[in-house]
Design a protein around this motif. Structure first.
Motif, PDB file in Angstrom:
ATOM      1  N   VAL A 202      -2.735  -7.240   3.803  1.00  0.00           N
ATOM      2  CA  VAL A 202      -4.139  -7.047   4.166  1.00  0.00           C
ATOM      3  C   VAL A 202      -4.261  -5.831   5.072  1.00  0.00           C
ATOM      4  CG1 VAL A 202      -6.193  -8.064   5.217  1.00  0.00           C
ATOM      5  CG2 VAL A 202      -4.506  -9.553   4.117  1.00  0.00           C
ATOM      6  N   LYS A 203      -5.278  -4.998   4.799  1.00  0.00           N
ATOM      7  CA  LYS A 203      -5.516  -3.821   5.638  1.00  0.00           C
ATOM      8  C   LYS A 203      -7.010  -3.607   5.812  1.00  0.00           C
ATOM      9  CE  LYS A 203      -4.415   1.100   6.055  1.00  0.00           C
ATOM     10  NZ  LYS A 203      -3.720   2.238   5.419  1.00  0.00           N
ATOM     11  N   ARG A 207     -15.826  -1.566   9.041  1.00  0.00           N
ATOM     12  CA  ARG A 207     -16.298  -1.825  10.396  1.00  0.00           C
ATOM     13  C   ARG A 207     -15.571  -2.979  11.065  1.00  0.00           C
ATOM     14  NH1 ARG A 207     -19.711  -6.205   9.984  1.00  0.00           N
ATOM     15  NH2 ARG A 207     -20.398  -6.717   7.864  1.00  0.00           N
ATOM     16  N   LYS A 208     -14.886  -3.820  10.294  1.00  0.00           N
ATOM     17  CA  LYS A 208     -14.183  -4.953  10.887  1.00  0.00           C
ATOM     18  C   LYS A 208     -12.728  -4.603  11.191  1.00  0.00           C
ATOM     19  CE  LYS A 208     -16.851  -8.935   9.335  1.00  0.00           C
ATOM     20  NZ  LYS A 208     -16.785 -10.272   8.702  1.00  0.00           N
ATOM     21  N   SER A 209     -12.234  -5.141  12.306  1.00  0.00           N
ATOM     22  CA  SER A 209     -10.845  -4.941  12.687  1.00  0.00           C
ATOM     23  C   SER A 209      -9.976  -6.020  12.048  1.00  0.00           C
ATOM     24  CB  SER A 209     -10.707  -5.028  14.211  1.00  0.00           C
ATOM     25  OG  SER A 209     -10.995  -6.358  14.651  1.00  0.00           O
ATOM     26  N   LEU A 210      -8.659  -5.861  12.189  1.00  0.00           N
ATOM     27  CA  LEU A 210      -7.747  -6.878  11.672  1.00  0.00           C
ATOM     28  C   LEU A 210      -8.005  -8.246  12.304  1.00  0.00           C
ATOM     29  CD1 LEU A 210      -5.335  -7.638   9.901  1.00  0.00           C
ATOM     30  CD2 LEU A 210      -3.831  -6.882  11.748  1.00  0.00           C
ATOM     31  N   PRO A 211      -8.148  -8.355  13.633  1.00  0.00           N
ATOM     32  CA  PRO A 211      -8.458  -9.661  14.207  1.00  0.00           C
ATOM     33  C   PRO A 211      -9.757 -10.257  13.655  1.00  0.00           C
ATOM     34  CG  PRO A 211      -7.678  -8.195  15.925  1.00  0.00           C
ATOM     35  CD  PRO A 211      -7.864  -7.356  14.696  1.00  0.00           C
ATOM     36  N   ASP A 308       1.720  -0.475   8.520  1.00  0.00           N
ATOM     37  CA  ASP A 308       0.437   0.120   8.130  1.00  0.00           C
ATOM     38  C   ASP A 308      -0.560  -0.923   7.635  1.00  0.00           C
ATOM     39  OD1 ASP A 308       0.825   2.727   8.873  1.00  0.00           O
ATOM     40  OD2 ASP A 308       1.574   3.369   6.921  1.00  0.00           O
ATOM     41  N   SER A 309      -0.082  -2.050   7.160  1.00  0.00           N
ATOM     42  CA  SER A 309      -0.931  -3.173   6.769  1.00  0.00           C
ATOM     43  C   SER A 309      -0.283  -4.447   7.296  1.00  0.00           C
ATOM     44  CB  SER A 309      -1.078  -3.234   5.242  1.00  0.00           C
ATOM     45  OG  SER A 309       0.200  -3.308   4.635  1.00  0.00           O
ATOM     46  N   LEU A 310      -1.074  -5.500   7.420  1.00  0.00           N
ATOM     47  CA  LEU A 310      -0.528  -6.788   7.821  1.00  0.00           C
ATOM     48  C   LEU A 310       0.153  -7.425   6.620  1.00  0.00           C
ATOM     49  CD1 LEU A 310      -0.288  -9.160   9.875  1.00  0.00           C
ATOM     50  CD2 LEU A 310      -2.475  -9.985   8.958  1.00  0.00           C
ATOM     51  N   ALA A 337     -11.972  -4.480   3.773  1.00  0.00           N
ATOM     52  CA  ALA A 337     -10.521  -4.650   3.725  1.00  0.00           C
ATOM     53  C   ALA A 337     -10.017  -4.475   2.307  1.00  0.00           C
ATOM     54  CB  ALA A 337     -10.121  -6.027   4.244  1.00  0.00           C
ATOM     55  N   VAL A 338      -8.767  -4.074   2.208  1.00  0.00           N
ATOM     56  CA  VAL A 338      -8.036  -4.064   0.938  1.00  0.00           C
ATOM     57  C   VAL A 338      -6.950  -5.125   1.045  1.00  0.00           C
ATOM     58  CG1 VAL A 338      -6.636  -2.703  -0.665  1.00  0.00           C
ATOM     59  CG2 VAL A 338      -8.464  -1.614   0.635  1.00  0.00           C
ATOM     60  N   PHE A 339      -6.646  -5.802  -0.060  1.00  0.00           N
ATOM     61  CA  PHE A 339      -5.605  -6.808  -0.009  1.00  0.00           C
ATOM     62  C   PHE A 339      -4.864  -6.886  -1.344  1.00  0.00           C
ATOM     63  CE2 PHE A 339      -8.981  -9.110  -2.072  1.00  0.00           C
ATOM     64  CZ  PHE A 339      -8.374 -10.089  -2.845  1.00  0.00           C
ATOM     65  N   GLY A 340      -3.669  -7.449  -1.274  1.00  0.00           N
ATOM     66  CA  GLY A 340      -2.878  -7.776  -2.460  1.00  0.00           C
ATOM     67  C   GLY A 340      -2.123  -9.056  -2.164  1.00  0.00           C
ATOM     68  N   MET A 341      -1.918  -9.867  -3.177  1.00  0.00           N
ATOM     69  CA  MET A 341      -1.209 -11.116  -2.939  1.00  0.00           C
ATOM     70  C   MET A 341      -0.418 -11.538  -4.169  1.00  0.00           C
ATOM     71  SD  MET A 341      -4.585 -13.606  -2.800  1.00  0.00           S
ATOM     72  CE  MET A 341      -3.659 -15.084  -2.401  1.00  0.00           C
ATOM     73  N   HIS A 342       0.619 -12.308  -3.897  1.00  0.00           N
ATOM     74  CA  HIS A 342       1.436 -12.883  -4.967  1.00  0.00           C
ATOM     75  C   HIS A 342       1.768 -14.312  -4.579  1.00  0.00           C
ATOM     76  CE1 HIS A 342       5.230 -13.833  -7.116  1.00  0.00           C
ATOM     77  NE2 HIS A 342       4.636 -13.197  -8.095  1.00  0.00           N
TER      78      HIS A 342
END
Length: 389
Positions: A202-203, A207-211, A308-310, A337-342
């Motif tokens: 997740v990155k 306007r929203k932060s990681l938290p 660079d990403s969580l 946010a951008v995300f990828g998952m498996h």
């Protein structure tokens, strides 16, 4: 603080919930270098059921460089099918040699092609990226680097572009066997207790932060991965299974004992016997103190990190999995946010034990059957699509 000692002398933090405090990240010295490596066509190896082989080579990159340079001096991020390390200028030659050795070994022993490059931080900054980091304390003497600035992502793009990578590519001629002492894969896969093991990247992009994004996620899954330590640990309790001989022992010996397999098998089996005795009885065997080791094992794992990403490996229910997808899809559609998952039903653990008596050990966690490699591919597709809109 000298440039060479930048990381070893960097103050550490122990509250993972503060990992999103970007003002606390420090830029690495300009003369440092990113050692980048990943397996070419790792998706083909995944399709062949060889993701444990892929993981082992990725972990070997970290082990070889740390054995050459010293674990307290070098920040690193394990990526499933490869790794990124940031080394001081004085250690670039040793790091390149270690990478070349792993690449040659991977090709000869595993029939996997590892591409590798040594990319100057100054070059990454010239292109508009940066590498800033904090040092997260896992347990006394064990740390993980948290890295932001898009420098690692830029290094990855350079690595995979033959023209851009050409000036920095690591030559694989006249290589020597890399030092892989301490690298092992003796634990059985860690089964999901809640039904699904999710490898998640997740990155934030808007306007929203990681938290903020993790707080939104917590509202739908019932816990916050940045805060709830107990809900994120995987390498503990009934998940830990050790069999004799370990199913991964052949893979370990083939990679770490090339050219001396008889000795490698003998030492590995003796170590396994002593470990099994301590594991079954709880009694200390030489430097191995079972109670102490198992208390540290779940702490010293990289199931949560920032490169660079969580990057997270989570054990979740079917309902939580659906909620994760919905929450992150909403954030993606809002360009937050951008995300990828498996998703798989178990996790893999590969270990690097430098000195078990001194509690110096780290454990690389990834989802089975593709894990972070597949999540990263999905992440990059979404990132490219977002950039084109």
């Amino acid at each position: 603080m000298s440039a060479d000692d930048f990381y070893s002398e960097l103050p550490s933090f122990s509250d993972f919930s503060t990992v999103g405090d970007l003002q606390d990240y420090r830029p690495v010295p300009d003369d440092w270098c990113v050692l980048a490596a990943d397996i070419v066509r790792s998706s083909d190896a995944v399709a062949e059921g060889r993701y444990k082989d892929v993981n082992m080579v990725g972990a070997a990159v970290v082990a070889a460089v740390l054995n050459c340079v010293g674990r307290e001096r070098v920040p690193f991020v394990f990526g499933g099918d490869g790794a990124m390390l940031v080394v001081p200028a004085s250690e670039v030659a040793a790091g390149r040699e270690a990478l070349a050795g792993v690449a040659d070994l991977a090709r000869q022993v595993m029939e996997l092609e590892l591409r590798a490059a040594a990319i100057p931080v100054a070059h990454i900054r010239k292109l508009g990226g940066d590498i800033r980091l904090r040092k997260y304390r896992l347990s006394p003497g064990n740390h993980l680097a948290m890295i932001v600035g898009d420098g690692l992502a830029m290094a990855d793009r350079i690595l995979k572009d033959p023209d851009a990578c050409a000036p920095f590519a690591v030559s694989q001629e006249n290589t020597q066997l890399p030092p892989l002492e301490g690298l092992s894969c003796r634990w059985e896969p860690l089964p999901a207790q809640n039904g699904h093991i999710v490898s998640l990247i997740v990155k934030p992009t808007g306007r929203k932060s990681l938290p903020d994004i993790m707080n939104d996620l917590a509202g739908v899954i019932g816990f916050n991965p940045l805060i709830d330590d107990a809900r994120t640990k995987l390498a503990e309790g009934p998940r830990l299974k050790f069999r004799f001989p370990p199913r991964g022992l052949k893979l370990e010996v083939n990679l770490t004992s090339a050219g001396k397999k008889v000795r490698g098998w003998s030492m590995a089996l003796v170590e396994c016997v002593f470990f099994l005795y301590g594991y079954a009885t709880g009694r200390r065997v030489g430097p191995f103190d079972p109670k102490k080791y198992f208390n540290e094992l779940s702490l010293n794992s990289d199931h949560r990190k920032i490169g660079d990403s969580l990057q997270l490996v989570l054990d979740v229910t079917a309902e939580q999995l659906a909620a994760i997808r919905d929450s992150l899809a909403k954030a993606y559609n809002a360009k937050e946010a951008v995300f990828g998952m498996h998703v798989s039903d178990e996790a893999l653990m590969t270990c690097f034990v430098e000195d078990i008596g001194k509690s110096q050990h780290i454990h690389f966690i990834d989802g089975a059957n593709g894990g972070f490699s597949m999540a990263a591919a999905e992440f990059k597709k979404r990132e490219a699509a977002l950039g084109s809109t």
